[in-house]
Motif scaffolding. Structure first.
Motif, PDB file in Angstrom:
ATOM      1  N   GLU A  70      41.006  41.429  51.323  1.00 36.25           N
ATOM      2  CA  GLU A  70      42.237  41.486  52.114  1.00 36.25           C
ATOM      3  C   GLU A  70      43.120  40.272  51.835  1.00 36.25           C
ATOM      4  N   THR A  71      42.504  39.092  51.772  1.00 38.07           N
ATOM      5  CA  THR A  71      43.257  37.865  51.521  1.00 38.07           C
ATOM      6  C   THR A  71      43.989  37.927  50.185  1.00 38.07           C
ATOM      7  N   HIS A  72      43.266  38.304  49.143  1.00 41.03           N
ATOM      8  CA  HIS A  72      43.868  38.309  47.814  1.00 41.03           C
ATOM      9  C   HIS A  72      44.758  39.534  47.590  1.00 41.03           C
ATOM     10  N   GLY A  73      44.428  40.637  48.216  1.00 40.36           N
ATOM     11  CA  GLY A  73      45.308  41.790  48.139  1.00 40.36           C
ATOM     12  C   GLY A  73      46.659  41.486  48.754  1.00 40.36           C
ATOM     13  N   ASN A  74      46.647  40.822  49.903  1.00 39.87           N
ATOM     14  CA  ASN A  74      47.899  40.431  50.560  1.00 39.87           C
ATOM     15  C   ASN A  74      48.694  39.458  49.702  1.00 39.87           C
ATOM     16  N   LEU A 114      37.847  40.327  41.842  1.00 41.26           N
ATOM     17  CA  LEU A 114      37.452  40.970  43.086  1.00 41.26           C
ATOM     18  C   LEU A 114      38.293  42.210  43.347  1.00 41.26           C
ATOM     19  N   VAL A 115      39.564  42.145  42.955  1.00 41.95           N
ATOM     20  CA  VAL A 115      40.483  43.258  43.218  1.00 41.95           C
ATOM     21  C   VAL A 115      40.374  44.338  42.149  1.00 41.95           C
ATOM     22  N   PHE A 116      40.366  43.931  40.864  1.00 43.21           N
ATOM     23  CA  PHE A 116      40.443  44.892  39.776  1.00 43.21           C
ATOM     24  C   PHE A 116      39.096  45.233  39.130  1.00 43.21           C
ATOM     25  N   GLU A 117      38.083  44.381  39.332  1.00 35.79           N
ATOM     26  CA  GLU A 117      36.816  44.601  38.630  1.00 35.79           C
ATOM     27  C   GLU A 117      35.619  44.551  39.571  1.00 35.79           C
ATOM     28  N   SER A 118      35.808  44.949  40.799  1.00 30.92           N
ATOM     29  CA  SER A 118      34.725  44.906  41.773  1.00 30.92           C
ATOM     30  C   SER A 118      33.566  45.790  41.342  1.00 30.92           C
ATOM     31  N   THR A 132      44.865  50.004  48.851  1.00 32.56           N
ATOM     32  CA  THR A 132      45.963  49.580  49.727  1.00 32.56           C
ATOM     33  C   THR A 132      46.809  48.507  49.054  1.00 32.56           C
ATOM     34  N   ALA A 133      46.155  47.527  48.445  1.00 31.04           N
ATOM     35  CA  ALA A 133      46.889  46.453  47.773  1.00 31.04           C
ATOM     36  C   ALA A 133      47.733  47.006  46.628  1.00 31.04           C
ATOM     37  N   LEU A 134      47.139  47.846  45.791  1.00 31.16           N
ATOM     38  CA  LEU A 134      47.885  48.404  44.666  1.00 31.16           C
ATOM     39  C   LEU A 134      49.004  49.324  45.155  1.00 31.16           C
ATOM     40  N   SER A 135      48.715  50.111  46.182  1.00 31.39           N
ATOM     41  CA  SER A 135      49.720  51.028  46.717  1.00 31.39           C
ATOM     42  C   SER A 135      50.907  50.270  47.294  1.00 31.39           C
TER      43      SER A 135
END
Length: 206
Positions: A70-74, A114-118, A132-135
């Motif tokens: 959530e932190t990095h997606g934001n 963490l976001v793209f290669e989890s 959600t982050a990408l959208s």
């Protein structure tokens, strides 16, 4: 997040500062070990705290991982929105948005992994956080494309998906070749590629 000196055990920190410290430690462990191999013991040790202190803030490893996402997606969404809002020149908007995605990949202590290669993408909550982050990034670009190119929402969104996908895939590839191609040059190459495609949809004026 950047690595900082670890405080000694027993040092009392304000709750927000402690949470940030625990997230930083968790990021290091998750990035280097992967989710499945990471242990709460390792994260507590990295943070210089006891496991009970860690569990006071996060009830489990999944909750800790989701907080990082959530932190990095934001942060990613914030960078893209700022890039779009930084200019009204469409060509520069494409470059700025591309640059925001490259900057995210190049910084943040490999948080992009963490976001793209989890390695936990099969977990519904993780999948939802990433999507959600990408959208939200796609939404920001879609709004600009819809307003400036005179396209309907579905077609504008398809172009936005293309720009985000192009930027994040090439940025991850570039990360392994940045000794030979600078970040500025990479952003210039990819934004030029994207712009020449988007330029086929000229600005619609009233």
């Amino acid at each position: 997040m950047t690595e900082t000196a670890q405080p000694s055990r027993g040092v009392r920190l304000p709750r927000d500062a402690r949470r940030a410290q625990l997230l930083e430690a968790a990021q290091h462990v998750f990035v280097h070990n992967g989710y499945h191999a990471a242990a709460m013991d390792d994260i507590a040790e990295r943070a210089g705290v006891s496991k009970p202190v860690l569990y006071q803030h996060f009830p489990g490893k999944l909750e800790l991982y989701l907080a990082l996402l959530e932190t990095h997606g934001n942060e990613l969404v914030r960078r893209v929105r700022e890039a779009i809002a930084s200019t009204t020149d469409n060509k520069q908007r494409v470059r700025a948005a591309t640059g925001a995605l490259y900057e995210f990949v190049a910084s943040e202590g490999q948080a992009f992994r963490l976001v793209f290669e989890s390695d936990l993408r099969g977990e519904p909550a993780v999948e939802k956080a990433v999507e959600t982050a990408l959208s939200d990034c796609i939404d920001a670009i879609t709004e600009a494309v819809t307003a400036d190119a005179g396209l309907d929402a579905e077609r504008a969104r398809l172009l936005a998906v293309g720009l985000v996908g192009l930027s994040q895939v090439t940025a991850r590839y570039w990360l392994d070749t940045r000794d030979t191609i600078s970040q500025d040059e990479a952003v210039s190459l990819i934004s030029t590629l994207a712009w020449k495609g988007l330029a086929g949809f000229p600005l619609q004026t009233p």
